[in-house]
Design an enzyme around this catalytic site. Structure first.
Site, mmCIF file in Angstrom:
data_model
loop_
_atom_site.group_PDB
_atom_site.id
_atom_site.type_symbol
_atom_site.label_atom_id
_atom_site.label_comp_id
_atom_site.label_asym_id
_atom_site.label_seq_id
_atom_site.Cartn_x
_atom_site.Cartn_y
_atom_site.Cartn_z
ATOM 1 N N SER A 113 0.901 -9.977 -0.298
ATOM 2 C CA SER A 113 0.566 -8.770 -0.296
ATOM 3 C C SER A 113 1.029 -8.119 1.001
ATOM 4 C CB SER A 113 -0.720 -8.313 -0.758
ATOM 5 O OG SER A 113 -1.651 -8.782 0.072
ATOM 6 N N LYS B 281 0.675 -1.272 0.063
ATOM 7 C CA LYS B 281 0.216 0.068 0.044
ATOM 8 C C LYS B 281 0.895 1.417 -0.163
ATOM 9 C CE LYS B 281 -4.259 -1.292 0.158
ATOM 10 N NZ LYS B 281 -5.612 -0.545 -0.618
#
Length: 504
Positions: free
Chosen positions: A306, A51
Site C-alpha cells: 500500500s 491515498k
C-alpha cells in the site's frame, strides 16, 4: 449498500492523477509458500501510496466554490502527500496540518507538491483538532483521509483493477492493510458484489487493531493506546462509513507483530527490489500467517503493497528485526558456570550454528549470564536449541519475543548495578522532537533518581526509551501521578525476566 458503493467506484475519477498499478507475481514468496502470491504495487503511485486515489476522487466531487476556498486535512503521512498532489493537479490551495513529530521527508514532499504544511502538536489528534479549527476560521473544505464515501470509492478502484488483471474465480483470498478502513471497505464492497467467493481478509498491526476490536465487540470501539511502528495504519477507531461495509463483508482480520512486518518488508524487497513502509508490508505478513495456519497450497493469494513512504533511518531497525520475524534468529539468556571450560562447552552445544551476537560481563563468581543471538532456520530449531541447552543443565530464557531484550538490552553495556535499591524499570515512547527529554527530566528527574537510561533512534516519530528509576514504596502513588502528568506512553518492566538476568 454494496450496489451504491460499487456504482461510486465505477464512476470514480482517479486516473487523471493516479496510475493503474501492476499486479506482480512474487516468485520467491510463491515458491516458499507453495501458492501463487501476487502483489498489487500501490507503492508505485506518483506519491508512493494508494491515498492519491481517494483524495483526487473526493476533490472532483467538490463545487467550484468549495475548491476556490481551498482544502485542508490533518495527516502525518500518505494522505497528506496524496491531497497535496491532487490539489496541485487541480490548481487548488491545500493546507496540510501535520504533527511536529512528522519525519522531515514527508513534510518536504508536501511542500514540494505545493501544499502548505502546518506543524502542530505531537500527535495526530492534536493536528486534527487544529485542522478543524482552521477549517472553521477560514472556511476551508476538509478532506477526511478515510471516513467519506467518495474517499472509499476512490480507494475501491484498487479492487476494480485487480479483477481486470486476474480472473476473479481464481482468487482464493485478498489481504488488505487496515488503518481507518477506507481501502478495505472500498475493496470489500467491490469484491463481494462481483466475486463473493473471494475471501476478504484485513491485516492490522497488533498494537493498532481497531477493526479486529470492533468486529469482536460488534460495534466501533476506540483503542486506549495505539502503537506507531506501522504509522500509516496507526488509527484508534475504524471509520464510521467504512464500518458500515466492513462489519458485514470482511471475512476476518489477522493481526501481526512488528517483527513479522519487518520480515515482510524483506520479503517484498527480495521479490521486487522495492522497500515498502511498515504499513505497506502488513498484508504480506498477514498472508504468511494465513498460509501457516490453514496449510493451503496451490491457491492464488493477493496482497496489497500500500505504500513506500519510509525513512531511510528506519531501515536499520527493519533489517535487525526481520531475522527474528522470519524465525531466522533466536535471542537467548543462558546461565553457565563461571569457571574455565564452561564457555567451550556452551559453544559445542551451539554447534555449527552461527552466533550473531554475544554479550557478557562478570557479575557473580558462581554463575555467568550470557545474552546470545543465534542463527536458526525455523521456529522448530529454536525450540530444539532451547531444549538442548536445558538438557545440558544450562538454564535458558527464550527472549526472542521479549521487547525489552530486543530493543534495549542487546545494545546495552554495563550489566548489574551493585547496591541499588527501590529501582523500577519502565519502557517509554518519547516523541522525536526537541524538548521531549527535558520534559521527562523536569517531570520525574527532579523528584527521583534515574538509575538507568537507554535510548536508540529507529527512524520513527517516537523514540523508544528504557529507564530505571529509584522510587521508595511510600512515593509510588505520587510517582504514578507524575507518569500520568508526563503523558508519554509507558509500560512497567520491573517483573520482566531480562531485568533480573542482566540489569537488576
Amino acid at each position: 449498500m454494496l450496489e451504491q458503493t460499487v456504482k461510486k467506484i465505477l464512476n470514480a475519477r482517479v486516473y487523471e492523477a493516479a496510475i493503474e498499478t501492476p499486479l506482480e507475481k512474487a516468485a520467491f514468496l510463491s515458491r516458499r509458500m507453495n501458492n501463487t502470491i501476487l502483489i498489487k504495487r500501490e507503492d508505485l503511485q506518483p506519491v508512493f501510496s494508494f491515498k492519491l486515489r481517494g483524495a483526487y476522487n473526493k476533490m472532483t466531487t467538490l463545487t467550484q466554490a468549495q475548491l476556490d476556498k481551498g482544502v485542508i486535512c490533518a495527516s502525518a503521512g500518505n494522505h497528506a502527500q496524496g491531497l497535496a498532489e491532487a490539489a496541485r493537479l487541480m490548481g487548488v490551495k491545500a493546507t496540510i496540518v501535520m504533527p511536529k513529530t512528522t519525519p522531515e521527508i514527508k513534510v518536504a514532499n508536501v511542500r514540494a507538491r505545493g501544499g502548505k504544511a502546518v506543524l502542530h502538536g505531537d500527535a495526530f489528534d492534536e493536528a486534527l483538532e487544529h485542522a478543524r479549527k482552521l477549517e472553521a476560521e477560514r472556511g476551508l473544505t476538509f478532506i477526511h483521509p478515510y471516513d467519506d464515501p467518495d474517499i472509499i470509492a476512490g480507494q475501491g478502484t484498487v479492487a476494480r483493477e485487480i479483477l481486470h488483471q486476474h480472473r476473479g474465480d481464481d482468487i482464493h483470498a485478498v489481504f488488505i492493510p487496515v488503518g481507518g478502513g477506507g481501502l478495505i471497505s472500498g475493496m470489500a464492497a467491490y469484491f463481494k458484489y462481483l466475486q463473493p467467493n473471494i475471501r476478504v481478509i484485513g491485516v492490522e498491526f497488533e498494537e493498532s487493531a481497531c477493526l479486529a476490536a470492533a468486529l469482536k465487540a460488534k460495534r466501533r470501539v476506540t483503542l486506549s493506546q495505539v502503537g506507531i511502528f506501522a504509522d500509516g495504519i496507526a488509527v484508534a477507531q475504524i471509520g464510521k462509513e467504512p464500518w458500515k461495509i466492513c462489519k458485514d463483508y470482511v471475512d476476518e482480520v489477522i493481526t501481526v507483530t512488528s517483527d513479522e512486518i519487518c520480515a515482510a518488508v524483506k520479503d517484498i524487497f527480495d521479490d521486487t527490489r522495492s522497500i515498502t513502509e511498515p504499513a505497506g508490508a502488513v498484508s504480506v505478513a498477514g498472508m504468511k500467517k494465513f498460509v501457516e495456519r490453514e496449510g493451503c497450497t496451490n491457491k492464488t493469494l493477493i496482497t496489497v503493497s500500500s505504500g513506500a513512504n519510509t525513512n531511510f533511518d528506519r531501515l536499520r531497525y527493519v533489517a535487525e528485526r526481520a531475522e527474528v520475524g522470519e524465525h531466522r534468529e533466536a535471542i537467548l539468556s543462558v546461565t553457565i558456570p563461571e569457571k574455565p571450560g564452561a564457555f567451550k562447552k556452551f559453544v559445542s552445544i551451539i554447534g555449527k550454528r552461527s552466533i550473531t551476537e554475544f554479550n557478557y560481563r562478570f557479575d557473580n563468581p558462581e554463575k555467568a549470564h550470557i545474552f546470545v543471538g543465534v542463527k536458526i532456520s525455523s521456529l522448530e530449531e529454536r525450540e530444539q536449541l532451547v531444549a538442548e541447552l536445558s538438557e545440558a543443565n544450562h538454564p535458558v530464557l527464550d527472549l526472542t519475543d521479549n521487547e525489552v531484550a530486543k530493543s534495549h538490552v542487546r545494545h546495552m553495556v554495563g550489566g548489574h548495578a551493585p547496591n541499588i535499591s527501590n529501582e523500577h524499570l519502565f519502557r517509554f515512547e518519547f516523541p522525536e522532537r526537541p524538548g521531549a527529554l527535558g520534559k521527562f527530566l523536569n517531570t520525574l528527574g527532579g523528584h527521583w533518581n534515574i538509575s538507568l537510561f537507554h535510548y536508540r533512534n529507529h527512524g520513527a516519530a517516537y523514540g523508544r526509551v528504557l529507564t530505571g528509576i529509584q522510587v521508595p514504596r511510600e512515593d509510588m502513588k505520587a510517582f504514578r501521578q507524575k507518569l500520568e502528568e508526563l503523558g508519554y506512553p509507558y509500560w512497567e518492566e520491573t517483573s520482566n525476566p531480562v531485568y533480573a538476568a542482566f540489569l537488576g
